[in-house]
Design an enzyme around this catalytic site. Sequence first.
Site, PDB file in Angstrom:
ATOM      1  CG  MET A   1     -19.674   3.939 -17.526  1.00  0.00           C
ATOM      2  SD  MET A   1     -17.944   4.341 -17.300  1.00  0.00           S
ATOM      3  CE  MET A   1     -17.500   3.216 -15.962  1.00  0.00           C
ATOM      4  CD  GLU A   2     -22.640   1.584 -22.963  1.00  0.00           C
ATOM      5  OE1 GLU A   2     -21.735   1.382 -23.796  1.00  0.00           O
ATOM      6  OE2 GLU A   2     -22.826   0.846 -21.972  1.00  0.00           O
ATOM      7  CB  VAL A   3     -27.001   3.476 -17.113  1.00  0.00           C
ATOM      8  CG1 VAL A   3     -26.018   3.156 -15.986  1.00  0.00           C
ATOM      9  CG2 VAL A   3     -28.324   4.012 -16.557  1.00  0.00           C
TER      10      VAL A   3
END
Length: 265
Positions: free
Chosen positions: A142-144
């Site tokens: 999910m970092e984006v």
Amino acid sequence: MDEQRVRVEVDAQGVAEVTLVRADKMNALDPAMFRAINAAIDRLRGESGLRAVVLHGEGRAFCAGLDKGSLQGLGEGGAGVGDIVPRTHGLANAWQQVAWGWRELPVPVVAAVHGVAFGGGLQIALGADIRCVHPEARLSVMEVKWGLVPDMAGCVLLTELVRADVARELTFTGRVVSGTEAVSLGLATRCSDDPLADARQLARQIAGSSPDAIRAAKRLFNGASPVDAGRVLMAEAFEQQRLIGAVNQREAVMAGLENRAAVFV
């Protein structure tokens, strides 16, 4: 150790159970949780007679990733993050160690994943040798969404587990996959309606085998990895250091927290 964040119990067979116990926050990662996980890894490294580890989260989820307080800090310029390039834990920094440390333990680690494993939570699960997941669990790189890259050893671990195009698609989009799809992609080992019971059974089975053979096998598999872990872990840190606090990264966080479309420059 921050007892309010992680509980460690070792039974007579040498099976350790490591439980993330911030259930009211879906075991989200705050500074105390990072410290507690790393303290648990340090403790297990010195545990005499250790045979296997079961890793899971209490309550509704395995781990929801960074908590909102930490994300708010990132949206305000990365307050409290500091310099993540120096190596503080062998090949890793303290952020990476919460995932990479499971790989470096001399015994197999079995993660039981239910609810959600988002961002850093997924990377922690990927550090385990085996992942038992509920079919309806939700997993995401999910970092984006927050204007970041998977820098908790995620680039090393993803590269080992899934095809290159799959790793890129999951990282570029941040899309959520079910436990069933995670198994088909290679993110997880197998589905189970009761992943914790399944993980415990696997750990007991492993603990019943020769500890010399099990430890030797883990050393061999770790050594057979085609990924230059040291180089990639350092690259993760450099890339993340450049992103944290930059204009577009701050905008990504604030847009996410405010539930609006981001406006990037």
